[in-house]
Design a protein around this motif. Structure first.
Motif, PDB file in Angstrom:
ATOM      1  N   UNK A 350      64.513  26.387  59.605  1.00 25.65           N
ATOM      2  CA  UNK A 350      64.510  27.243  58.435  1.00 25.65           C
ATOM      3  C   UNK A 350      63.237  28.052  58.315  1.00 25.65           C
ATOM      4  N   UNK A 351      62.896  28.387  57.064  1.00 25.33           N
ATOM      5  CA  UNK A 351      61.750  29.254  56.841  1.00 25.33           C
ATOM      6  C   UNK A 351      61.061  28.896  55.530  1.00 25.33           C
ATOM      7  N   UNK A 352      59.723  28.819  55.528  1.00 21.46           N
ATOM      8  CA  UNK A 352      59.014  28.749  54.247  1.00 21.46           C
ATOM      9  C   UNK A 352      59.111  30.109  53.555  1.00 21.46           C
ATOM     10  N   UNK A 353      59.364  30.089  52.254  1.00 23.38           N
ATOM     11  CA  UNK A 353      59.629  31.313  51.504  1.00 23.38           C
ATOM     12  C   UNK A 353      58.695  31.365  50.298  1.00 23.38           C
ATOM     13  N   UNK A 354      58.088  32.536  50.091  1.00 20.84           N
ATOM     14  CA  UNK A 354      57.295  32.766  48.887  1.00 20.84           C
ATOM     15  C   UNK A 354      58.145  33.569  47.903  1.00 20.84           C
ATOM     16  N   UNK A 355      58.116  33.162  46.617  1.00 14.32           N
ATOM     17  CA  UNK A 355      58.890  33.865  45.587  1.00 14.32           C
ATOM     18  C   UNK A 355      58.004  34.174  44.383  1.00 14.32           C
ATOM     19  N   UNK A 356      58.061  35.426  43.962  1.00 15.40           N
ATOM     20  CA  UNK A 356      57.352  35.859  42.757  1.00 15.40           C
ATOM     21  C   UNK A 356      58.380  36.234  41.691  1.00 15.40           C
ATOM     22  N   UNK A 357      58.115  35.812  40.454  1.00 17.45           N
ATOM     23  CA  UNK A 357      58.978  36.173  39.331  1.00 17.45           C
ATOM     24  C   UNK A 357      58.120  36.523  38.121  1.00 17.45           C
ATOM     25  N   UNK A 358      58.673  37.411  37.280  1.00  9.68           N
ATOM     26  CA  UNK A 358      58.100  37.593  35.952  1.00  9.68           C
ATOM     27  C   UNK A 358      59.214  37.486  34.919  1.00  9.68           C
ATOM     28  N   UNK A 359      58.898  36.810  33.832  1.00  7.21           N
ATOM     29  CA  UNK A 359      59.849  36.545  32.755  1.00  7.21           C
ATOM     30  C   UNK A 359      59.394  37.284  31.497  1.00  7.21           C
ATOM     31  N   UNK A 360      60.376  37.812  30.759  1.00  9.78           N
ATOM     32  CA  UNK A 360      60.053  38.489  29.506  1.00  9.78           C
ATOM     33  C   UNK A 360      61.130  38.181  28.471  1.00  9.78           C
ATOM     34  N   UNK A 361      60.701  38.203  27.208  1.00 10.68           N
ATOM     35  CA  UNK A 361      61.598  37.831  26.111  1.00 10.68           C
ATOM     36  C   UNK A 361      61.256  38.668  24.885  1.00 10.68           C
ATOM     37  N   UNK A 362      62.305  39.227  24.229  1.00  8.99           N
ATOM     38  CA  UNK A 362      62.149  39.960  22.974  1.00  8.99           C
ATOM     39  C   UNK A 362      63.141  39.404  21.966  1.00  8.99           C
ATOM     40  N   UNK A 363      62.727  39.316  20.741  1.00  9.87           N
ATOM     41  CA  UNK A 363      63.629  38.926  19.652  1.00  9.87           C
ATOM     42  C   UNK A 363      63.192  39.633  18.376  1.00  9.87           C
ATOM     43  N   UNK A 364      64.149  39.870  17.499  1.00  6.35           N
ATOM     44  CA  UNK A 364      63.885  40.553  16.245  1.00  6.35           C
ATOM     45  C   UNK A 364      64.669  39.882  15.135  1.00  6.35           C
ATOM     46  N   UNK A 365      63.996  39.531  14.070  1.00 10.03           N
ATOM     47  CA  UNK A 365      64.634  38.860  12.946  1.00 10.03           C
ATOM     48  C   UNK A 365      63.898  39.222  11.665  1.00 10.03           C
ATOM     49  N   UNK A 366      64.683  39.633  10.657  1.00  8.68           N
ATOM     50  CA  UNK A 366      64.134  40.017   9.351  1.00  8.68           C
ATOM     51  C   UNK A 366      63.064  41.103   9.484  1.00  8.68           C
TER      52      UNK A 366
END
Length: 490
Positions: A350-366
Motif C-alpha cells: 500500500x501507501x502512506x497517505x497524508x491528508x489535510x482538511x479544514x472544517x467550518x461551521x455557521x449558525x444563526x439564531x435570534x
C-alpha cells in the motif's frame, strides 16, 4: 445516351467493370489517406498460392460439400423425438425475506423487530407473489407482454426506482422487487417510450397519476395531479463516451431518483465521469433525506433526523490521490469541509497517505450569528488491491479534536465483506464524515457526532447481513441495527 465503339462481344460489360473498379480504387485510396477507413475490400490480382493456402482451400471446400449434403438429406423424425422446453415455459419458484432488529433505549420494543417472508412463482409472462409482512398477509400479481406491463399489490411496479411507493418499514437489496405500499401500475408498450397510469395512495391521493418510462428504463418521470407530486428516475451506469475517433473511452455514470413537490421533496443522485486508462475520475453526490427514509439502516449516525441538503464532490487519480469537498445546508446552520489527500509513495503493501482538511461551521439564531473554523492533519496507511483493501489512520485537529478510523474490505467471486470503524473524542467540537448506505448500493457521505461507529456488511447473490452499531457522546445512548436478507431461486 452512351454509345460503345469497336467493342466486340461481352467487352462492354468488361469496360463498365473496369471503369467501376477504377472509381472504387480512387475512393478507397482517398478514404484510406484521410480517414484510415476503407469503404469496401478490393479484390487483388490473382497470385500464386502457397502449399498451405491450397490445403486450407481444399479443407474449406470439403467442409462446404459435407454441409450441403447434410442440408439436402431429409430429416427423419422418430416417434420418441421431442422439442425441448423453452425457458419461458418453465415454472420458476423463489423464496425470500428479511429479519430486522433495532435496539435502543429510545425505540419501542414492539416496533424494533420486523420480519417479512415471501414466496414467488413465475410462469411465462405471469408472476404471483404471496408474503407475510409483520402481522399482515399480502399478495401481488404481475403480467407483462409486448403491449402492457401490469402490476397489482405490494411488490410489482412498472416504474423503476428504489424509493418510489416503497414501504418505509422494509427494504430489499437482493432483488428488483421492493416492498411497496398497496399500488396499481399499468404501462403500455414496455421496452419503448412507455406511457402509463398508476395509483398509490401516498403519492397520488384518490386520483391516478401518470408516468413515462424511457427505453431500457434509463429514465422515468411521473406526475400526480391531485397531490402535485413529481418524481424523476435516472440510471446510466458506466456508459461509454467517445469524443474523438480512436481515443480512449470515457465512462459516464448517473443514477438516482427524487420524489415530492416543489417545496417538499427528498431524493439522491450520484454521478461519475472516469477515464479507465489514466485512473482519473470526477465524482459527485447530492441528496436530501426524509427522516431516514433513504437509509438502509434505522441508525442514521446523527443525534437528530436532520433533513439537510447535502452535496459532495471529488476529483482524483487512482485510490490514493483525491481532492474533495462536502457541504451540508439546513435551516439556520451550515457545515462543510474541504480535503486533499496524497499518497507519499506506493509499495507492495500500500501507501502512506497524508491528508489535510479544514472544517467550518455557521449558525444563526435570534439574529445572532456564530462561526467556527479549524484545520486538521492526518496520516493514513491505505492499500487497494483486486480482492482486498484496507485503511487505518488518525486525524489531529488544531482545536484539539481527535479521530481514529479504520476499514477492511474483502471481495471475491460473487461475494463481498465490508467493515469499518470510527472513534471520536467526546470533547470534539466538529462532526466527522462517515459513510452510510442508501438504496441498492449507493454510499452517502454524512457528518456524525457519534463517539463510536462500527459497520459490518456481508453480501452474496442470495444472502446479505448488515450490522451497524454506534454510541452517542458522553455515553448518552447506544444503537444496534441488524438486518438479514435471503433470496433463493430454484
Amino acid at each position: 445516351m452512351v454509345r460503345f465503339y469497336a467493342i466486340p462481344g461481352n467487352s462492354r460489360v468488361r469496360l463498365i467493370d473496369l471503369l467501376f473498379y477504377g472509381v472504387l480504387v480512387r475512393v478507397n485510396l482517398f478514404c484510406w489517406m484521410i480517414f484510415m477507413i476503407p469503404i469496401a475490400p478490393l479484390q487483388s490480382a490473382p497470385t500464386p498460392k502457397s502449399q498451405s493456402n491450397k490445403q486450407k482451400d481444399y479443407k474449406y471446400a470439403t467442409q462446404y460439400k459435407k454441409t450441403e449434403q447434410k442440408r439436402k438429406e431429409p430429416t427423419i423424425v422418430s416417434a420418441h423425438s421431442f422439442k425441448p422446453k423453452d425457458k419461458e415455459d418453465e415454472v420458476q419458484f423463489s423464496v425470500g425475506g428479511s429479519v430486522q432488529q433495532f435496539q435502543s433505549r429510545y425505540a419501542d420494543a414492539k416496533e424494533s423487530s420486523k420480519v417479512t417472508n415471501f414466496g414467488e412463482m413465475r410462469w411465462k409472462r405471469l408472476s404471483v407473489l404471496g408474503e407475510s409482512r409483520g402481522d399482515r398477509s399480502l399478495g401481488s400479481i404481475s403480467y407483462k407482454n409486448d403491449y402492457i406491463d401490469l402490476g397489482l399489490g405490494h411488490r410489482y411496479k412498472s416504474i423503476p426506482g428504489f424509493f418510489f411507493a416503497k414501504d418505509p418499514e422494509f427494504y430489499n437489496t437482493l432483488g428488483e422487487n421492493q416492498p411497496i405500499r398497496e399500488s396499481a401500475f399499468l404501462n403500455f408498450l414496455p421496452g419503448y417510450f412507455s406511457p402509463g397510469i398508476f395509483f398509490s395512495q401516498d403519492i397520488t391521493g384518490d386520483k391516478p397519476g401518470f408516468s413515462l418510462v424511457f427505453p431500457e428504463k434509463t429514465l422515468a418521470v411521473t406526475y400526480s395531479p391531485e397531490t402535485e407530486k413529481r418524481s424523476l428516475y435516472a440510471n446510466f451506469y458506466r456508459t461509454p463516451m467517445k469524443f474523438y475517433p480512436g481515443k480512449t473511452k470515457v465512462l459516464f455514470t448517473l443514477n438516482g431518483e427524487a420524489i415530492g413537490t416543489k417545496t417538499d421533496y427528498f431524493g439522491i443522485f450520484h454521478t461519475k465521469i472516469e477515464h479507465p486508462e489514466s485512473k482519473l475520475y470526477l465524482e459527485g453526490l447530492t441528496y436530501k433525506d426524509d427522516n431516514g427514509f433513504l437509509l438502509q439502516s434505522s441508525d442514521s449516525f446523527q443525534s437528530s433526523q436532520e433533513n439537510a441538503i447535502n452535496s459532495w464532490i471529488a476529483i482524483g487519480i487512482g485510490p490514493y490521490h483525491r481532492i474533495e469537498a462536502f457541504d451540508s445546508v439546513e435551516i439556520g446552520q451550515r457545515e462543510r469541509y474541504q480535503s486533499i489527500r496524497w499518497g507519499i509513495w506506493e509499495t507492495v503493501l500500500g501507501s502512506p497517505v497524508y491528508r489535510y482538511r479544514d472544517y467550518s461551521y455557521w449558525s444563526e439564531m435570534d439574529g445572532k450569528r456564530f462561526e467556527d473554523f479549524t484545520r486538521a492533519d492526518a496520516i493514513l496507511w491505505m492499500y487497494h488491491g483486486k480482492s482486498i483493501d484496507w485503511l487505518i489512520g488518525r486525524e489531529i485537529r488544531y482545536n484539539g479534536d481527535r479521530t481514529t478510523e479504520a476499514g477492511l474490505n474483502f471481495r471475491g467471486n460473487g461475494w463481498k465483506l465490508e467493515t469499518s470503524v470510527l472513534f471520536q473524542a467526546e470533547t470534539n467540537r466538529f462532526r466527522s464524515p462517515v459513510e452510510r448506505f442508501s438504496g441498492y448500493d449507493t454510499v452517502q457521505i454524512a457528518l456524525s457526532d457519534r463517539a463510536k461507529i462500527l459497520r459490518f456488511r456481508f453480501r452474496t447473490e442470495f444472502i446479505e447481513w448488515n450490522i451497524t452499531s454506534s454510541e452517542r457522546i458522553n455515553r448518552e445512548g447506544s444503537f444496534l441495527f441488524m438486518n438479514l436478507q435471503y433470496n433463493w431461486i430454484f
